[in-house]
Scaffold this active site. Sequence first.
Site, PDB file in Angstrom:
ATOM      1  N   LEU A  67       0.919  -1.240   0.058  1.00  0.00           N
ATOM      2  CA  LEU A  67      -0.070   0.022   0.138  1.00  0.00           C
ATOM      3  C   LEU A  67       0.981   1.119  -0.086  1.00  0.00           C
ATOM      4  O   LEU A  67       1.975   1.064   0.662  1.00  0.00           O
ATOM      5  CB  LEU A  67      -0.915   0.225   1.385  1.00  0.00           C
ATOM      6  CG  LEU A  67      -1.884  -1.053   1.274  1.00  0.00           C
ATOM      7  CD1 LEU A  67      -2.829  -0.796   2.624  1.00  0.00           C
ATOM      8  CD2 LEU A  67      -2.915  -1.068   0.278  1.00  0.00           C
ATOM      9  N   ASP A  68       0.487   2.297  -0.609  1.00  0.00           N
ATOM     10  CA  ASP A  68       0.987   3.599  -0.604  1.00  0.00           C
ATOM     11  C   ASP A  68       1.465   3.837   0.784  1.00  0.00           C
ATOM     12  O   ASP A  68       0.512   3.828   1.705  1.00  0.00           O
ATOM     13  CB  ASP A  68       0.489   4.650  -1.360  1.00  0.00           C
ATOM     14  CG  ASP A  68       0.545   4.369  -2.867  1.00  0.00           C
ATOM     15  OD1 ASP A  68       1.629   3.738  -3.413  1.00  0.00           O
ATOM     16  OD2 ASP A  68      -0.029   5.280  -3.555  1.00  0.00           O
ATOM     17  N   PHE A  69       2.435   4.812   0.996  1.00  0.00           N
ATOM     18  CA  PHE A  69       2.931   5.247   2.165  1.00  0.00           C
ATOM     19  C   PHE A  69       1.738   5.976   2.782  1.00  0.00           C
ATOM     20  O   PHE A  69       1.429   5.964   3.947  1.00  0.00           O
ATOM     21  CB  PHE A  69       4.029   6.226   1.962  1.00  0.00           C
ATOM     22  CG  PHE A  69       4.504   7.347   2.973  1.00  0.00           C
ATOM     23  CD1 PHE A  69       5.060   6.762   4.162  1.00  0.00           C
ATOM     24  CD2 PHE A  69       4.177   8.605   3.020  1.00  0.00           C
ATOM     25  CE1 PHE A  69       5.458   7.444   5.223  1.00  0.00           C
ATOM     26  CE2 PHE A  69       4.585   9.520   4.143  1.00  0.00           C
ATOM     27  CZ  PHE A  69       5.345   8.667   5.250  1.00  0.00           C
ATOM     28  N   THR A  71      -1.381   5.621   2.166  1.00  0.00           N
ATOM     29  CA  THR A  71      -2.853   4.850   2.130  1.00  0.00           C
ATOM     30  C   THR A  71      -2.769   3.995   3.396  1.00  0.00           C
ATOM     31  O   THR A  71      -1.829   3.295   3.529  1.00  0.00           O
ATOM     32  CB  THR A  71      -2.907   4.156   0.858  1.00  0.00           C
ATOM     33  OG1 THR A  71      -2.808   5.033  -0.266  1.00  0.00           O
ATOM     34  CG2 THR A  71      -4.105   3.172   0.873  1.00  0.00           C
TER      35      THR A  71
END
Length: 221
Positions: A67-69, A71
């Site tokens: 997951l993105d930083f 998110t």
Amino acid sequence: MHADIDQLFVLPPCTEDLKILRVDADFLLIDKPTRLLSVPGRHPQNRDSVISRLELDYSSAAIVHRLDFDTSGVMVIPLNKPALSHISKQFQARSVSKHYLAVVAGLVEPDEGVIDLPIAAGEGPKYKICHATGKPSVTEYKVLMRDIQTNSTRVLLHPITGRSHQLRLHLQALGHPILGCEFYGGVYAKSAERLLLHARDLQFTHPTTGELVLIASEPDF
């Protein structure tokens, strides 16, 4: 934000705890807080991450998806090589079902729809919609609630593909950027204390029993 773009930046420390939702012999199901990397960054001061925290108690933990930083939300963490291989193949075959919750700027008019726009690498850490060089990228969306007072819409997102920054870019292209998105939010980049994007649920096949595994977690927004 992924680990490959933070080599020049020292990220602020994440003080939130990572929640372990379920412990299985083959995997962990977790809820990642916002502003925590999935894997350690290149900059030596960006070591804090999902995997580095979990390895303290689960030395065999491995990353099969990220997951993105910014998110938050649910992730599956394999605990052995057979499980890693089995779950990895499910992600590659797109047989893993994922849904995200987001709050976006403006009132989204259609009740549901499909965004089919190719995504390519852009400048620096950003990506872009590009019909010439982009890879196929498809997102289904459904409106859950429109808030006239705040001029925002809560949407349920189902990414068919899994491109970097796909949901952020697709919603920006729809004319409704995700609130708190520093990359693509424009005037709405600072309209929330965090990126209002959360991986709400994940469904996959258990690597040993063959049963369907479903994990869900509601966001803090």
